[in-house]
Structures are given as C-alpha cells and as structure tokens.
Design a protein around this motif. Structure first.
Motif, PDB file in Angstrom:
ATOM      1  N   TYR A   1       9.544  -8.916   0.797  1.00 11.08           N
ATOM      2  CA  TYR A   1      10.515  -8.915  -0.312  1.00 11.08           C
ATOM      3  C   TYR A   1      11.434  -7.692  -0.331  1.00 11.08           C
ATOM      4  CZ  TYR A   1      12.168  -9.311  -5.167  1.00 11.08           C
ATOM      5  OH  TYR A   1      12.941  -9.409  -6.295  1.00 11.08           O
ATOM      6  N   PHE A   2      10.935  -6.528   0.071  1.00 12.53           N
ATOM      7  CA  PHE A   2      11.665  -5.275  -0.178  1.00 12.53           C
ATOM      8  C   PHE A   2      12.479  -4.795   1.035  1.00 12.53           C
ATOM      9  CE2 PHE A   2       7.870  -5.095  -2.932  1.00 12.53           C
ATOM     10  CZ  PHE A   2       8.512  -5.096  -4.156  1.00 12.53           C
TER      11      PHE A   2
ATOM     12  N   LEU B   1       5.055  -5.852   2.973  1.00 11.47           N
ATOM     13  CA  LEU B   1       5.906  -6.219   1.831  1.00 11.47           C
ATOM     14  C   LEU B   1       7.391  -6.027   2.144  1.00 11.47           C
ATOM     15  CD1 LEU B   1       3.859  -4.602  -1.102  1.00 11.47           C
ATOM     16  CD2 LEU B   1       3.489  -6.790   0.055  1.00 11.47           C
ATOM     17  N   LEU B   2       7.686  -5.440   3.325  1.00 10.06           N
ATOM     18  CA  LEU B   2       9.087  -5.216   3.703  1.00 10.06           C
ATOM     19  C   LEU B   2       9.697  -6.463   4.334  1.00 10.06           C
ATOM     20  CD1 LEU B   2       8.893  -1.712   5.447  1.00 10.06           C
ATOM     21  CD2 LEU B   2       9.981  -2.205   3.231  1.00 10.06           C
ATOM     22  N   LYS B   3      11.009  -6.622   4.098  1.00 10.74           N
ATOM     23  CA  LYS B   3      11.817  -7.609   4.829  1.00 10.74           C
ATOM     24  C   LYS B   3      11.959  -7.159   6.275  1.00 10.74           C
ATOM     25  CE  LYS B   3      15.156  -8.556   1.255  1.00 10.74           C
ATOM     26  NZ  LYS B   3      16.508  -8.302   0.783  1.00 10.74           N
ATOM     27  N   SER B   4      12.537  -8.018   7.116  1.00  9.02           N
ATOM     28  CA  SER B   4      12.921  -7.584   8.457  1.00  9.02           C
ATOM     29  C   SER B   4      13.885  -6.406   8.331  1.00  9.02           C
ATOM     30  CB  SER B   4      13.630  -8.716   9.199  1.00  9.02           C
ATOM     31  OG  SER B   4      12.734  -9.782   9.376  1.00  9.02           O
ATOM     32  N   ASP B   5      13.734  -5.429   9.226  1.00 14.00           N
ATOM     33  CA  ASP B   5      14.546  -4.209   9.228  1.00 14.00           C
ATOM     34  C   ASP B   5      14.296  -3.321   8.009  1.00 14.00           C
ATOM     35  OD1 ASP B   5      15.830  -4.506  11.707  1.00 14.00           O
ATOM     36  OD2 ASP B   5      17.250  -5.923  10.828  1.00 14.00           O
ATOM     37  N   GLY B   6      13.277  -3.634   7.248  1.00 11.46           N
ATOM     38  CA  GLY B   6      12.938  -2.804   6.091  1.00 11.46           C
ATOM     39  C   GLY B   6      12.366  -1.456   6.522  1.00 11.46           C
ATOM     40  N   VAL B   7      12.447  -0.498   5.616  1.00 11.71           N
ATOM     41  CA  VAL B   7      11.980   0.861   5.923  1.00 11.71           C
ATOM     42  C   VAL B   7      11.018   1.341   4.836  1.00 11.71           C
ATOM     43  CG1 VAL B   7      12.665   3.246   6.445  1.00 11.71           C
ATOM     44  CG2 VAL B   7      14.259   1.366   6.920  1.00 11.71           C
ATOM     45  N   GLN B   8       9.848   1.774   5.278  1.00 12.69           N
ATOM     46  CA  GLN B   8       8.924   2.451   4.365  1.00 12.69           C
ATOM     47  C   GLN B   8       9.088   3.948   4.577  1.00 12.69           C
ATOM     48  OE1 GLN B   8       4.821   1.267   4.513  1.00 12.69           O
ATOM     49  NE2 GLN B   8       4.140   2.980   3.263  1.00 12.69           N
ATOM     50  N   ILE B   9       9.449   4.657   3.509  1.00  7.59           N
ATOM     51  CA  ILE B   9       9.752   6.085   3.607  1.00  7.59           C
ATOM     52  C   ILE B   9       8.627   6.881   2.951  1.00  7.59           C
ATOM     53  CG2 ILE B   9      11.419   7.888   3.044  1.00  7.59           C
ATOM     54  CD1 ILE B   9      13.344   5.261   2.494  1.00  7.59           C
ATOM     55  N   CYS B  10       7.924   7.687   3.748  1.00  2.00           N
ATOM     56  CA  CYS B  10       6.816   8.476   3.219  1.00  2.00           C
ATOM     57  C   CYS B  10       7.317   9.842   2.766  1.00  2.00           C
ATOM     58  CB  CYS B  10       5.760   8.683   4.293  1.00  2.00           C
ATOM     59  SG  CYS B  10       5.113   7.125   4.905  1.00  2.00           S
ATOM     60  N   VAL B  11       7.018  10.195   1.540  1.00  4.17           N
ATOM     61  CA  VAL B  11       7.303  11.551   1.056  1.00  4.17           C
ATOM     62  C   VAL B  11       6.028  12.247   0.586  1.00  4.17           C
ATOM     63  CG1 VAL B  11       9.748  11.191   0.522  1.00  4.17           C
ATOM     64  CG2 VAL B  11       8.033  10.645  -1.213  1.00  4.17           C
ATOM     65  N   GLY B  12       4.921  11.523   0.565  1.00  8.63           N
ATOM     66  CA  GLY B  12       3.614  12.110   0.255  1.00  8.63           C
ATOM     67  C   GLY B  12       2.848  12.333   1.551  1.00  8.63           C
ATOM     68  N   VAL B  13       1.948  13.293   1.547  1.00  8.95           N
ATOM     69  CA  VAL B  13       1.188  13.616   2.762  1.00  8.95           C
ATOM     70  C   VAL B  13      -0.318  13.480   2.508  1.00  8.95           C
ATOM     71  CG1 VAL B  13       0.797  15.326   4.566  1.00  8.95           C
ATOM     72  CG2 VAL B  13       2.970  15.318   3.340  1.00  8.95           C
TER      73      VAL B  13
ATOM     74  N   SER C   1      -3.835  -4.568  -6.754  1.00  2.00           N
ATOM     75  CA  SER C   1      -5.149  -5.216  -6.609  1.00  2.00           C
ATOM     76  C   SER C   1      -5.077  -6.710  -6.960  1.00  2.00           C
ATOM     77  CB  SER C   1      -6.169  -4.515  -7.502  1.00  2.00           C
ATOM     78  OG  SER C   1      -5.722  -4.542  -8.848  1.00  2.00           O
ATOM     79  N   ASP C   2      -3.933  -7.158  -7.441  1.00  2.00           N
ATOM     80  CA  ASP C   2      -3.749  -8.570  -7.809  1.00  2.00           C
ATOM     81  C   ASP C   2      -3.213  -9.327  -6.585  1.00  2.00           C
ATOM     82  OD1 ASP C   2      -2.780 -11.018  -8.698  1.00  2.00           O
ATOM     83  OD2 ASP C   2      -1.947 -10.210 -10.576  1.00  2.00           O
ATOM     84  N   GLU C   3      -4.111  -9.946  -5.830  1.00  4.54           N
ATOM     85  CA  GLU C   3      -3.745 -10.529  -4.531  1.00  4.54           C
ATOM     86  C   GLU C   3      -2.641 -11.573  -4.634  1.00  4.54           C
ATOM     87  OE1 GLU C   3      -7.037 -11.809  -2.084  1.00  4.54           O
ATOM     88  OE2 GLU C   3      -8.097  -9.923  -2.522  1.00  4.54           O
ATOM     89  N   ALA C   4      -2.683 -12.359  -5.700  1.00  2.00           N
ATOM     90  CA  ALA C   4      -1.674 -13.415  -5.859  1.00  2.00           C
ATOM     91  C   ALA C   4      -0.284 -12.792  -6.040  1.00  2.00           C
ATOM     92  CB  ALA C   4      -2.024 -14.294  -7.060  1.00  2.00           C
ATOM     93  N   ARG C   5      -0.214 -11.759  -6.855  1.00  2.00           N
ATOM     94  CA  ARG C   5       1.075 -11.080  -7.099  1.00  2.00           C
ATOM     95  C   ARG C   5       1.577 -10.409  -5.825  1.00  2.00           C
ATOM     96  NH1 ARG C   5       5.167 -10.836  -8.592  1.00  2.00           N
ATOM     97  NH2 ARG C   5       5.810  -9.154  -9.959  1.00  2.00           N
ATOM     98  N   VAL C   6       0.644  -9.783  -5.091  1.00  2.00           N
ATOM     99  CA  VAL C   6       1.030  -9.103  -3.855  1.00  2.00           C
ATOM    100  C   VAL C   6       1.596 -10.127  -2.862  1.00  2.00           C
ATOM    101  CG1 VAL C   6       0.140  -7.837  -1.851  1.00  2.00           C
ATOM    102  CG2 VAL C   6      -0.527  -7.144  -4.154  1.00  2.00           C
ATOM    103  N   LYS C   7       0.982 -11.297  -2.804  1.00  2.00           N
ATOM    104  CA  LYS C   7       1.439 -12.355  -1.890  1.00  2.00           C
ATOM    105  C   LYS C   7       2.881 -12.759  -2.201  1.00  2.00           C
ATOM    106  CE  LYS C   7      -0.920 -16.215   0.272  1.00  2.00           C
ATOM    107  NZ  LYS C   7      -1.912 -17.264   0.068  1.00  2.00           N
ATOM    108  N   GLU C   8       3.194 -12.788  -3.489  1.00  3.23           N
ATOM    109  CA  GLU C   8       4.557 -13.169  -3.906  1.00  3.23           C
ATOM    110  C   GLU C   8       5.632 -12.196  -3.416  1.00  3.23           C
ATOM    111  OE1 GLU C   8       3.085 -14.976  -8.171  1.00  3.23           O
ATOM    112  OE2 GLU C   8       4.724 -13.514  -8.193  1.00  3.23           O
ATOM    113  N   VAL C   9       5.242 -10.935  -3.193  1.00  4.26           N
ATOM    114  CA  VAL C   9       6.253  -9.955  -2.759  1.00  4.26           C
ATOM    115  C   VAL C   9       6.138  -9.599  -1.266  1.00  4.26           C
ATOM    116  CG1 VAL C   9       6.758  -8.954  -5.015  1.00  4.26           C
ATOM    117  CG2 VAL C   9       4.871  -8.021  -3.667  1.00  4.26           C
ATOM    118  N   LYS C  10       5.425 -10.427  -0.486  1.00  2.47           N
ATOM    119  CA  LYS C  10       5.411 -10.224   0.976  1.00  2.47           C
ATOM    120  C   LYS C  10       6.826 -10.424   1.500  1.00  2.47           C
ATOM    121  CE  LYS C  10       0.827 -10.168   2.023  1.00  2.47           C
ATOM    122  NZ  LYS C  10       0.099  -9.110   2.640  1.00  2.47           N
TER     123      LYS C  10
END
Ligand code: ZN
Ligand code: ZN
Length: 347
Positions: free
Chosen positions: A238-239, A258-270, A227-236
């Motif tokens: 990044y991962f 928040l992912l780098k190019s070619d980054g992967v978000q892996i969902c394990v929750g439904v 919820s901290d927009e400034a902090r979230v912006k810093e990690v755009k």
C-alpha cells in the motif's frame, strides 16, 4: 578558558550530576550562547550508558540547544548579541570533503565533530553538550531561530525535527504519496507532523492501540495496529514510503511487505542488534531499505524557517534539570508526549 557548569555523566554506570568545567575562549569566528533550553534525546541515554561503544567521559549530553548570543568573536558576521539561536547535533566538520561542500556535514568523510561525546576537529579536545549554562560554537554551525514560536518547543527540532524532515525532503514526499510512520515517540511525532504538512496521506503503524488517538491528534489520517493480522493484510503493498523510527529490534521484512513496488523504507532509528533481511523482501517489487542521519546545516536552517512559517513545533514537557535522571526512566517507558526539555534556568 571560560569557567562554566553543567550536568555530566562520569561513567557508563553513573547518573548525570552537576559538574564544573571549562569551555574555550571565544575565537574570532565563535559565538558564545547562553543556553535557555535543551531537549532530551533518546541518544543521550544510549551514549551516557555507552550502548553504542566508545563513549567519552566526563560526558555533558544534549544536542537540542536553544539560547541567546551573549558574546561574539571579532570576525563573526552572521550573528549579533542578544539573538535567539540554536545548535543541533554537530559543532564542526572538515569543510573540505565532497559532502561538506554539498552542505551534508553530517556525512563528513573525516567525521563531523558532534556536539558532545565527540572531539573537535583537532581530534583531541572533547566536545561538551547542551546540559550546561553556555556553549561556544563556530558561527557556521549556529542556526537562526525565530522569536515567533515557543522556544522550548523549538529545541527538539534541532535533532528529532531535522532527522525526520531531511529524509522526507530527500525522497520528495508530498501530495501523491502514501506514507507510514512506525513508532510514535520524539522522532515519530515529528515525522507525522512534517509528512502531513507536506501533503502526504499518513498512516501510523503501531503495536499499541492506545497510540491511535494520539496519532490522529497529530494529524495522521489512518492507524493500523500491527498485531491485527487482518488489518495488516489490507495494507500489503500500500505505501510509497515508510519512516521507521524504532530503535528496538523489529522485523524489517514485515514493513517491507507493506511497500508498493519501488517503495522505500527509511530507517532513522538504530536497533542495538543487526536485523535479518530476506532478499525476497527487496527483490519482489524493486524495493529499497534506506537510512538517513540528521541533516546538514543548510537544511537544518531551512527546516527551522519552514517550522516558523508553518507553526510546526514539538510537543514537550519542560523539566527542572534536577529531574533529568527520572526523565530518562520515564522516556524508557514511553511515558512522555513526546520530548522532555530541560529549562536551563534551573541549573
Ligand atoms: Zn538526538
Ligand atoms: Zn567534511
């Protein structure tokens, strides 16, 4: 048939309560296990309450089972009476399809037999899970468990552990990677432990500042309050990877950003409802949104062996089986660090 007892839900509206039922006799390749501990997974509650549809009643939940072998069939080769063993989310599969042959029984094309709320491969005999005195399982779906670790804290490895270990191994997460974990519950705390052990730089993303201390205690290197927009912006951008363990509705597009190019978000929750994905979230940076379900039998054994060597366990609160319905209420509120485990001696 073998007379036994457990705790079962008789309908989507009822609590789990004592129930006497029967297991099959031990066949030549079967192992009978006296259950010592069984973890409580969030999916137990989803299925008891029929939130995913198609629930089968009476339902004996539980797929994080630790126990000792009390009987073996004549042709059993892998186990001896008295050995400490585990059973996870599956008790059988077709053994013949492309995925089964690769040791990916969780993706059996005909559908694996899950440990409960499912049917044996005959597609008509219901399976009953680990909230019970004993279970009878084909030896190919029984896992060896080391005597070295506190076994009540090993039980959750059979679901929460393998569900996070498997994708981290599949995507080869390691030393050079920056990884974020979303959600700090049963799955999230194991995701932090494993990714730290594999050498990644680990950041916990959370909506609650109170999670910062807990995440760092588990080994996370960084914490970002979403919820901290400034902090979230810093990690755009990044991962390299995000492990998303959240099973409540949430904004996938935010995390993809928040992912780098070619980054992967892996969902394990439904989450219970379908999410909206903006195509640009994926196209800009060639990103992937992926999913992963538990792990196959060979990989589950590899994970248990890895945990024994590296002293990795789950944080647990052991309960009396009489308190199981209360434990569900607490789990829904996030009031557990991080997994309830039933002491089956109390049954
Ligand atoms: Zn589970
Ligand atoms: Zn198969």
């Amino acid at each position: 048939m073998i007379d036994t007892k457990g705790y079962a839900a008789q309908s989507a509206k009822s609590d789990v309560a004592p129930w006497n039922f029967r297991r099959r006799e031990v066949k030549p390749k079967d192992v009978q296990i006296d259950i010592l501990y069984c973890g409580i997974c969030h999916s137990d509650l989803h299925q008891i309450r029929d939130e995913w549809g198609g629930s089968i009643y009476p339902m004996v939940p539980g797929h994080e089972i630790i126990g000792r072998v009390s009987k073996i069939g004549q042709q059993v080769q892998k186990f001896k009476i008295g050995q400490l063993v585990g059973v996870g989310c599956m008790v059988d599969s077709c053994r013949e399809c492309e995925n089964c042959k690769k040791g990916l029984e969780q993706y059996c094309t005909g559908g694996p037999s899950f440990t409960y709320n499912s049917y044996e491969q005959d597609r008509k005999t219901p399976t009953y899970g680990g909230y019970s005195k004993l279970v009878v399982v084909h030896e190919d779906f029984v896992l060896h468990v080391s005597e070295k670790l506190p076994i009540e804290a090993v039980a959750p490895l059979l679901c929460a552990g393998i569900t996070t270990y498997s994708p981290l191994r599949h995507w080869k997460v390691g030393l050079d990677n920056k990884l974020a974990v979303v959600g700090l519950g049963g799955l999230g705390h194991m995701a932090v432990r494993f990714s730290v052990a594999f050498g990644a730089e680990v950041t916990m993303l959370s909506t609650s500042l109170s999670k910062e201390k807990d995440a760092k205690k588990l080994g996370a290197h960084k914490f970002v309050l979403t919820s901290d927009e400034a902090r979230v912006k810093e990690v755009k951008g990044y991962f390299d990877f995000i492990i998303d363990t959240v099973s409540a509705p949430h904004d996938y597009n935010l995390y993809l950003s928040l992912l780098k190019s070619d980054g992967v978000q892996i969902c394990v929750g439904v989450p219970p409802t379908a999410a909206e994905i903006d195509g640009f979230s994926l196209i800009a940076g060639r990103k992937s949104l992926a999913g992963s379900s538990i792990g196959g039998i060979p990989e589950t054994q590899e994970m248990l062996d890895y945990c024994a060597v590296n002293n990795i366990i789950s944080d647990v609160e052991v309960i009396n089986i009489r308190d199981v319905n209360n434990a569900y209420e607490r789990m829904l509120k996030g009031d557990v660090r991080y997994r309830f485990v039933i002491d089956m001696a109390t049954l």
